[in-house]
Design a protein around this motif. Structure first.
Motif, PDB file in Angstrom:
ATOM      1  N   ASP A   1     -14.880  70.269 -63.818  1.00  0.00           N
ATOM      2  CA  ASP A   1     -13.667  70.498 -64.592  1.00  0.00           C
ATOM      3  C   ASP A   1     -12.974  71.718 -63.993  1.00  0.00           C
ATOM      4  OD1 ASP A   1     -11.674  70.625 -66.409  1.00  0.00           O
ATOM      5  OD2 ASP A   1     -12.933  70.834 -68.188  1.00  0.00           O
ATOM      6  N   VAL A   2     -11.784  71.516 -63.413  1.00  0.00           N
ATOM      7  CA  VAL A   2     -11.137  72.532 -62.591  1.00  0.00           C
ATOM      8  C   VAL A   2      -9.864  73.025 -63.269  1.00  0.00           C
ATOM      9  CG1 VAL A   2     -10.114  73.037 -60.342  1.00  0.00           C
ATOM     10  CG2 VAL A   2     -12.043  71.449 -60.519  1.00  0.00           C
ATOM     11  N   THR A   3      -9.667  74.346 -63.297  1.00  0.00           N
ATOM     12  CA  THR A   3      -8.423  74.968 -63.750  1.00  0.00           C
ATOM     13  C   THR A   3      -8.096  76.117 -62.802  1.00  0.00           C
ATOM     14  OG1 THR A   3      -8.872  74.436 -66.071  1.00  0.00           O
ATOM     15  CG2 THR A   3      -7.197  76.112 -65.626  1.00  0.00           C
ATOM     16  N   ILE A   4      -6.848  76.166 -62.328  1.00  0.00           N
ATOM     17  CA  ILE A   4      -6.427  77.204 -61.390  1.00  0.00           C
ATOM     18  C   ILE A   4      -5.136  77.838 -61.892  1.00  0.00           C
ATOM     19  CG2 ILE A   4      -5.734  77.735 -59.024  1.00  0.00           C
ATOM     20  CD1 ILE A   4      -7.331  75.318 -58.100  1.00  0.00           C
ATOM     21  N   HIS A   5      -5.160  79.155 -62.083  1.00  0.00           N
ATOM     22  CA  HIS A   5      -3.965  79.925 -62.425  1.00  0.00           C
ATOM     23  C   HIS A   5      -3.613  80.798 -61.219  1.00  0.00           C
ATOM     24  CE1 HIS A   5      -4.424  78.980 -66.765  1.00  0.00           C
ATOM     25  NE2 HIS A   5      -5.722  79.096 -66.517  1.00  0.00           N
ATOM     26  N   MET A   6      -2.329  80.771 -60.816  1.00  0.00           N
ATOM     27  CA  MET A   6      -1.891  81.567 -59.671  1.00  0.00           C
ATOM     28  C   MET A   6      -0.537  82.211 -59.968  1.00  0.00           C
ATOM     29  SD  MET A   6      -2.865  79.466 -56.200  1.00  0.00           S
ATOM     30  CE  MET A   6      -1.966  80.677 -55.236  1.00  0.00           C
ATOM     31  N   PRO A   7      -0.504  83.384 -60.602  1.00  0.00           N
ATOM     32  CA  PRO A   7       0.756  84.113 -60.738  1.00  0.00           C
ATOM     33  C   PRO A   7       1.003  85.008 -59.523  1.00  0.00           C
ATOM     34  CG  PRO A   7      -0.938  85.168 -62.047  1.00  0.00           C
ATOM     35  CD  PRO A   7      -1.587  83.967 -61.390  1.00  0.00           C
ATOM     36  N   SER A   8       2.282  85.236 -59.202  1.00  0.00           N
ATOM     37  CA  SER A   8       2.642  86.068 -58.062  1.00  0.00           C
ATOM     38  C   SER A   8       4.004  86.687 -58.311  1.00  0.00           C
ATOM     39  CB  SER A   8       2.672  85.240 -56.776  1.00  0.00           C
ATOM     40  OG  SER A   8       3.102  86.010 -55.674  1.00  0.00           O
ATOM     41  N   VAL A   9       4.157  87.976 -57.983  1.00  0.00           N
ATOM     42  CA  VAL A   9       5.446  88.664 -58.078  1.00  0.00           C
ATOM     43  C   VAL A   9       5.642  89.484 -56.817  1.00  0.00           C
ATOM     44  CG1 VAL A   9       5.494  88.763 -60.588  1.00  0.00           C
ATOM     45  CG2 VAL A   9       4.415  90.603 -59.319  1.00  0.00           C
ATOM     46  N   GLN A  10       6.895  89.629 -56.377  1.00  0.00           N
ATOM     47  CA  GLN A  10       7.164  90.410 -55.188  1.00  0.00           C
ATOM     48  C   GLN A  10       8.604  90.918 -55.182  1.00  0.00           C
ATOM     49  OE1 GLN A  10       6.562  87.014 -52.352  1.00  0.00           O
ATOM     50  NE2 GLN A  10       8.391  87.857 -51.374  1.00  0.00           N
ATOM     51  N   VAL A  11       8.812  92.043 -54.506  1.00  0.00           N
ATOM     52  CA  VAL A  11      10.134  92.633 -54.326  1.00  0.00           C
ATOM     53  C   VAL A  11      10.240  93.070 -52.871  1.00  0.00           C
ATOM     54  CG1 VAL A  11      11.736  94.448 -54.986  1.00  0.00           C
ATOM     55  CG2 VAL A  11      10.254  93.419 -56.722  1.00  0.00           C
ATOM     56  N   ASP A  12      11.331  92.685 -52.191  1.00  0.00           N
ATOM     57  CA  ASP A  12      11.576  93.071 -50.802  1.00  0.00           C
ATOM     58  C   ASP A  12      12.945  93.723 -50.708  1.00  0.00           C
ATOM     59  OD1 ASP A  12       9.239  91.740 -49.355  1.00  0.00           O
ATOM     60  OD2 ASP A  12      10.082  90.053 -50.458  1.00  0.00           O
TER      61      ASP A  12
END
Length: 845
Positions: free
Chosen positions: A457-468
């Motif tokens: 049983d698979v669950t993947i959370h991937m949050p990402s934030v960036q400023v350039d």
């Protein structure tokens, strides 16, 4: 001396005329030569001195001209275009520059007067704009300058300015998917086979220059860990960018480089779209519909696609293993089927707040279903027991769903060309299940007939934030900085169950069942500085990344890492005469162990083989250096790159006999275990060459290849193993009529050593054609992949007490027939400019 100069003048005035592409060269040549005859000795000395000056010839003064060069249809920036400043009275060249990567340009220190600004970009019409610099307004800002693709007259046939299916630049290769006819009905894995030094195996695992540590991006953001290139339809993609030696603005993860998959995103004015349907032999189908509508400051876009493919395959295995002094010989043959089904919906909206500000929002949902069934016949002979025959069946069912939401804000400053602020955030959520089962269908009575099942049983959370942020100090210098945070959380369960009799329910067993949790947080920051000085260009950067991860598997144990790393990078480039460029680059990169490599959780591929992580596994570090040369002639572009890769703590996968599990199984065969370990230092180096040649008006040739020394650490830990290997790819593009395009291509990958053995050569030939119909409102595509049915995988492995020869052959010779219909003002143009542009997503930070 005067006569010599005049001779030289006559020799080169033809080139000048051709460069400016005037409609009536006869009127320009006398003006040029007449002007040159009237120049005295001191004038000639001045011209010679001026020619030795790097960069531009500028009349010193308080004036200036700036602007941004954009594609008229897509409003995308045009980098590296030539900007010429001519005196209006006599068209004398006063100065020149090139547009930056964001399409901006600046000319400064100009004397007041009347000028003509001319823009020249490859594949686009040259454009001119009169400009007057007066005392009241010495600085002129042209703003957004829109240019159209070029139309070149060839024997009565109008052909739009065209980009190649494969564009090679120093350190970067871009594949224009919509230009490659062999992409019809295919996947991203099929397209990547065309990149120098790239190999994609039957499971969609990609390697670059023999290194499988390649970081995948989707629209400029880290891709989900479960992304499979062999399940991503090519129809969903606009371009694929392969960056072999990224700088500080890119993530340091991936010792092999970065592959950015850019999805289609229409941004043309008005209402546009296209519909595509493809059918392949033996039950293979794809369909896609994409479009956009631009209303005022809003642009709405959407794409929906689906894929359903059934592939057949065969395999053979010869294996000899020795456990406790007894030798078992395995001779196995098998047949398999693989069904891939997926569909995706992607919606986006862009809002132009002003000429300097823009906001984009994108939401995407996808579902993937993967079914495999493998039937094996196995002859087992174990000394001194007589040989016996087994029939086994292995099945796997993957059901995954995912969603992605992302937003981007871009800010530019008209008063400061090149200054840009980009802020973005994204979130992935993937959920699903993976079920594997192994059954013994027939065999001796003493052999266990219990079916076994592993349910994940698979669950993947991937949050990402960036400023350039990019800030130009002046027209030749700029600095860039960014911050970014990536997170990955994967809680889940793995249940082991046994079916006592056929048809009965599977009963969960505590032994072999686990609960797991994996967390990874990577905050990052970078800074870089770029300087242009005449014909030289310098860039240096430093990236700081902290890695914090923790893995917990109940009831077996935990693992954690806390590592701070510095990753420097530098590039020096030199523009040479006659359209040449020389570039040397260096970067330090890292290969962090992924979830499956670290977590101590066994995954069973069948009843006799399993994979388990190593909690003591550490990151692999690598120094990458490249020396590249690019030369461009009238119809030829040649890129040559020397590269070297020097790694420490190399991560290698190892396959050994699990003697404890073999004893406990009570079966007359053996169980193998695959895990990962760090080894010593390795070094690989070689040469890559790519050539684009227009042979005739109707034949264009693209060739690329590599030859390099591939070195890996020996699985015994007592040295290294190496061989010279390489890749080759040849693409022929023919245009026998104005509406028919034909492509014939072939690829070859030489044998490659791995820690425990080697992979033998793989090669094949593809052919495709596209006929445009109904005044370019539609197109019909026919292609055949692996025309001679030669692509197959051969592998030879060896370990303590174990040798294996493995052969696998999936269905690779497939015929596809596709039909495309173009909606709105969009047409089946021969050029990439007529195709929808993708959102690169911004790889910085």
């Amino acid at each position: 001396m005067y006569c010599k100069v005049i001779c030289i003048t006559y020799k080169y005035d033809n080139k000048v005329v051709m460069r400016y592409q005037v409609k009536d060269p006869a009127t320009l040549r006398p003006r040029i030569t007449g002007c040159l005859r009237g120049v005295g000795c001191f004038g000639w000395l001045g011209l010679v001195a001026a020619g030795l000056l790097p960069g531009r010839l500028l009349a010193q003064g308080p004036g200036g001209v700036s602007g941004t060069l954009l594609d008229r249809r897509t409003r995308q920036p045009l980098p590296f275009a030539n900007i010429l400043l001519l005196r209006q009275a006599d068209s004398t060249l006063i100065g020149n520059t090139q547009t930056a990567e964001n399409g901006t340009f600046v000319l400064t220190n100009l004397a007041l007067g009347r000028y003509v600004v001319r823009a020249e970009a490859l594949g686009y019409q040259a454009v001119r704009r009169p400009t007057t610099l007066a005392a009241a307004a010495p600085v002129v800002r042209l703003g957004e300058w829109l240019v159209a693709p070029a139309a070149v007259q060839l024997g009565g046939v109008v052909v739009q300015g065209e980009k190649a299916a494969v564009v090679n630049d120093l350190g970067k290769t871009t594949l224009n998917v919509s230009k490659d006819l062999n992409s019809a009905g295919g996947t991203a894995a099929d397209i990547l086979q065309k990149v120098p030094s790239v190999a994609v195996d039957d499971n969609g695992q990609v390697s670059l220059r023999g290194n499988s540590s390649v970081t995948l991006y989707l629209d400029g953001k880290p891709a989900p860990p479960n992304l499979r290139l062999d399940q991503l339809p090519a129809s969903r993609l606009e371009t694929i960018e392969v960056i072999t030696n990224p700088g500080a603005q890119y993530s340091a993860q991936g010792t092999g480089g970065i592959i950015n998959l850019v999805q289609k995103k229409q941004e043309q004015p008005g209402w546009n779209g296209d519909a595509l349907a493809t059918a392949g032999t033996r039950d293979k189908y794809t369909a896609a519909l994409s479009g956009n509508r631009q209303v005022g400051k809003f642009n709405f876009s959407g794409t929906v696609d689906g894929l359903s493919n059934l592939f057949h395959g065969s395999s053979a295995l010869q294996q000899v293993a020795t456990v406790d002094g007894r030798t078992t010989r395995t001779d196995q043959t098998g047949a398999s089927t693989r069904r891939q089904t997926n569909h995706s919906l992607r919606l986006g909206v862009d809002y132009t707040i002003s000429d300097e500000q823009r906001v984009s929002l994108t939401a995407q949902y996808y579902a993937e279903h993967y079914r495999t069934a493998q039937d094996f016949t196995t002859l087992l002979a174990r000394d001194p027991t007589p040989a016996f025959l087994l029939r086994n069946q292995n099945t796997q069912a993957d059901d995954l769903q995912g969603s992605r939401v992302s937003g981007t804000y871009r800010r530019t400053w008209a008063a400061s060309p090149g200054r840009e602020l980009t802020a973005s955030a994204s979130y992935y959520l993937d959920v699903g299940t993976v079920t594997t089962q192994q059954r013994v269908l027939d065999g001796p009575a003493s052999y266990s007939r219990n079916a076994r099942q592993q349910f994940l049983d698979v669950t993947i959370h991937m949050p990402s934030v960036q400023v350039d942020y990019v800030h130009p100090l002046d027209e030749k210098r700029r600095w860039e900085a960014g911050i970014k945070t990536d997170a990955l959380l994967t809680p889940g369960t793995s249940d082991y169950a046994v079916q006592a009799t056929p048809g009965s329910e599977f009963v969960r067993r505590d032994t072999g069942s686990y609960r797991y949790s994996y967390r990874q947080l990577i905050p990052q920051a970078y800074g870089s500085y770029r300087h242009k000085a005449g014909l030289w260009e310098y860039q240096a950067g430093l990236r700081i990344e902290f890695t914090g991860l923790s893995a917990q598997v109940l009831p077996t144990g935990t693992a954690s890492q806390r590592i701070l790393n510095l990753f420097p990078s530098a590039t020096v480039a030199r523009t040479l005469p006659h359209e040449q460029r020389l570039q040397v680059s260096y970067s330090r990169r890292v290969n962090r162990p992924n979830f499956l490599q670290v977590i101590p959780l066994p995954f069973y591929s069948d009843a006799r083989n399993y994979v388990v992580g190593n909690v003591d596994l550490r990151p692999e570090y690598v120094h990458v250096a490249e020396l590249g040369h690019q030369a461009t002639w009238k119809s030829t572009t040649l890129n040559t790159t020397l590269f070297g890769r020097f790694a420490s703590q190399s991560i290698q996968s190892l396959r050994t006999i699990d003697t404890v599990a073999t004893r406990r199984s009570g079966q007359p065969d053996f169980i193998t275990r695959t895990s990962y370990a760090n080894f010593g230092h390795t070094a690989s180096y070689g040469l890559e060459v790519s050539l684009t040649q227009t042979v005739t008006k109707w034949w264009k040739l693209t060739a690329n290849g590599s030859y390099y020394r591939n070195q890996v650490a020996s699985f015994t830990g007592d040295g290294t193993r190496a061989n010279f290997t390489g890749t080759a790819y040849l693409l022929n593009q023919f245009s026998p009529t104005k509406t028919l395009a034909v492509q014939l291509s072939g690829d070859y990958r030489a044998p490659l050593v791995v820690p425990q053995g080697r992979l033998l050569a793989v090669y094949g030939v593809d052919v495709a054609l596209r006929q445009r119909l109904f005044h370019d409102r539609a197109a019909l595509t026919l292609r055949v992949s692996d025309l001679f049915n030669t692509r197959r995988q051969y592998a030879q492995f060896a370990a303590d007490g174990l040798t294996s020869d493995i052969q696998t052959k999936y269905e690779t010779r497939v015929g596809y027939l596709g039909f495309s219909w173009f909606l709105g003002s969009k047409k089946s143009g021969s050029s990439i400019e007529d195709q929808p542009r993708g959102d690169s997503g911004g790889l910085g930070g």
